[in-house]
Write a protein that holds these residues in place. Sequence first.
Motif, short mmCIF file in Angstrom:
data_model
loop_
_atom_site.label_atom_id
_atom_site.label_comp_id
_atom_site.label_asym_id
_atom_site.label_seq_id
_atom_site.Cartn_x
_atom_site.Cartn_y
_atom_site.Cartn_z
N THR A 177 0.84 -1.19 0.00
CA THR A 177 0.00 0.00 0.00
C THR A 177 0.87 1.24 0.00
N ILE A 178 0.31 2.36 -0.42
CA ILE A 178 1.02 3.64 -0.46
C ILE A 178 0.50 4.54 0.64
N HIS A 179 1.43 5.08 1.43
CA HIS A 179 1.09 6.09 2.44
C HIS A 179 1.56 7.44 1.93
N GLU A 180 0.68 8.44 2.02
CA GLU A 180 1.05 9.80 1.66
C GLU A 180 0.97 10.66 2.92
N GLY A 181 2.12 11.19 3.32
CA GLY A 181 2.15 12.01 4.52
C GLY A 181 3.41 11.77 5.32
N PRO A 182 3.49 12.35 6.51
CA PRO A 182 4.70 12.23 7.35
C PRO A 182 4.99 10.79 7.73
N TYR A 183 6.25 10.51 8.01
CA TYR A 183 6.64 9.15 8.38
C TYR A 183 6.09 8.74 9.74
N ASP A 184 5.82 9.71 10.61
CA ASP A 184 5.32 9.36 11.95
C ASP A 184 3.81 9.17 11.97
N SER A 185 3.17 9.17 10.78
CA SER A 185 1.72 8.94 10.72
C SER A 185 1.39 7.69 9.89
N MET A 186 2.34 6.76 9.81
CA MET A 186 2.18 5.61 8.94
C MET A 186 1.48 4.41 9.58
N GLU A 187 1.22 4.49 10.88
CA GLU A 187 0.63 3.33 11.55
C GLU A 187 -0.66 2.84 10.89
N PRO A 188 -1.56 3.72 10.40
CA PRO A 188 -2.77 3.23 9.75
C PRO A 188 -2.49 2.40 8.50
N ALA A 189 -1.39 2.68 7.81
CA ALA A 189 -1.04 1.87 6.63
C ALA A 189 -0.73 0.44 7.05
N TYR A 190 0.00 0.29 8.15
CA TYR A 190 0.30 -1.05 8.66
C TYR A 190 -0.96 -1.75 9.17
N GLN A 191 -1.85 -0.99 9.79
CA GLN A 191 -3.11 -1.57 10.25
C GLN A 191 -3.95 -2.06 9.07
N ALA A 192 -3.94 -1.29 7.97
CA ALA A 192 -4.69 -1.68 6.78
C ALA A 192 -4.15 -2.98 6.20
N LEU A 193 -2.83 -3.13 6.19
CA LEU A 193 -2.23 -4.37 5.69
C LEU A 193 -2.58 -5.55 6.59
N THR A 194 -2.54 -5.32 7.90
CA THR A 194 -2.88 -6.38 8.84
C THR A 194 -4.33 -6.83 8.64
N THR A 195 -5.23 -5.86 8.46
CA THR A 195 -6.65 -6.19 8.23
C THR A 195 -6.81 -6.98 6.94
N TRP A 196 -6.09 -6.58 5.90
CA TRP A 196 -6.18 -7.29 4.62
C TRP A 196 -5.70 -8.73 4.77
N LEU A 197 -4.60 -8.94 5.46
CA LEU A 197 -4.09 -10.30 5.67
C LEU A 197 -5.14 -11.16 6.38
N THR A 198 -5.78 -10.56 7.37
CA THR A 198 -6.80 -11.29 8.13
C THR A 198 -7.97 -11.70 7.23
N THR A 199 -8.43 -10.76 6.40
CA THR A 199 -9.57 -11.06 5.53
C THR A 199 -9.22 -12.10 4.47
N GLN A 200 -7.93 -12.19 4.13
CA GLN A 200 -7.48 -13.15 3.12
C GLN A 200 -7.04 -14.48 3.75
N ASN A 201 -7.16 -14.58 5.07
CA ASN A 201 -6.67 -15.78 5.78
C ASN A 201 -5.21 -16.06 5.44
N ALA A 202 -4.43 -15.00 5.36
CA ALA A 202 -3.01 -15.11 5.02
C ALA A 202 -2.16 -14.75 6.23
N ALA A 203 -0.92 -15.20 6.22
CA ALA A 203 0.00 -14.93 7.33
C ALA A 203 1.21 -14.15 6.82
#
Length: 233
Positions: free
Chosen positions: A97-123
Amino acid sequence: METYEILDELRREQHTAVASATLDVTEIGPWLSTVYDAVARTIITQGTSITGPPFARYHALGDARFDVEAGFPVTAPINSTDEVHPSSLPGGPAACTIHEGPYDSMEPAYQALTTWLTTQNAAAAGDPWEIYFSDPTTNPDPSTWRTEVVQPYTPTDPSRANRTTSPAPTAQPNPVPRRLPNPTQEPSEAKAQGVRVAEPPPAASEAQPHNTTKARRPAQELRGTPRLSSSWS
């Protein structure tokens, strides 16, 4: 709240030239601010070419300490020096995924990836890495900085595991770069059957499974900006 598009990619393994260190959270920013120039100088000295923007990969050790690897993808393995050594980024399935903005505001990008992995039953299959398309030294507005987060994963769907990448292009000789490659150049957006295949060369390798489905990132106060010099001798 920013919405993150998750791209399901099949990546090729990439040769990289990196510096690495084990650091406390507070040490990472100052270290990154100097390390890219050192890596780039080594690449040029050895006559190898940079093939993409700078990246950094983090492995959490606990107690706010991380193993950090930072550098560039390259056309071929380099020879180790005191500070810089050859490494690689794994091939195989990856959620990006692409994050646009400061480096200290990237946590939601990681949360989005974690959610996607969960929905895909992937590890998650090992540590994620960040690719920096923006150079803060020439683009001081943090709201415009673009960073790609790549999380390799182990699919549960056999059809995903059996996908193949396109044949690797034959490397063409390039003049040795004298400046940092354009950090705003983004990966190809071309998709085949809903899967984006990343550009860099060599053959794919199997990602090693990891025992968690969470896309992990150091704390938001991890570091300052990765400072990239626009020129060097």
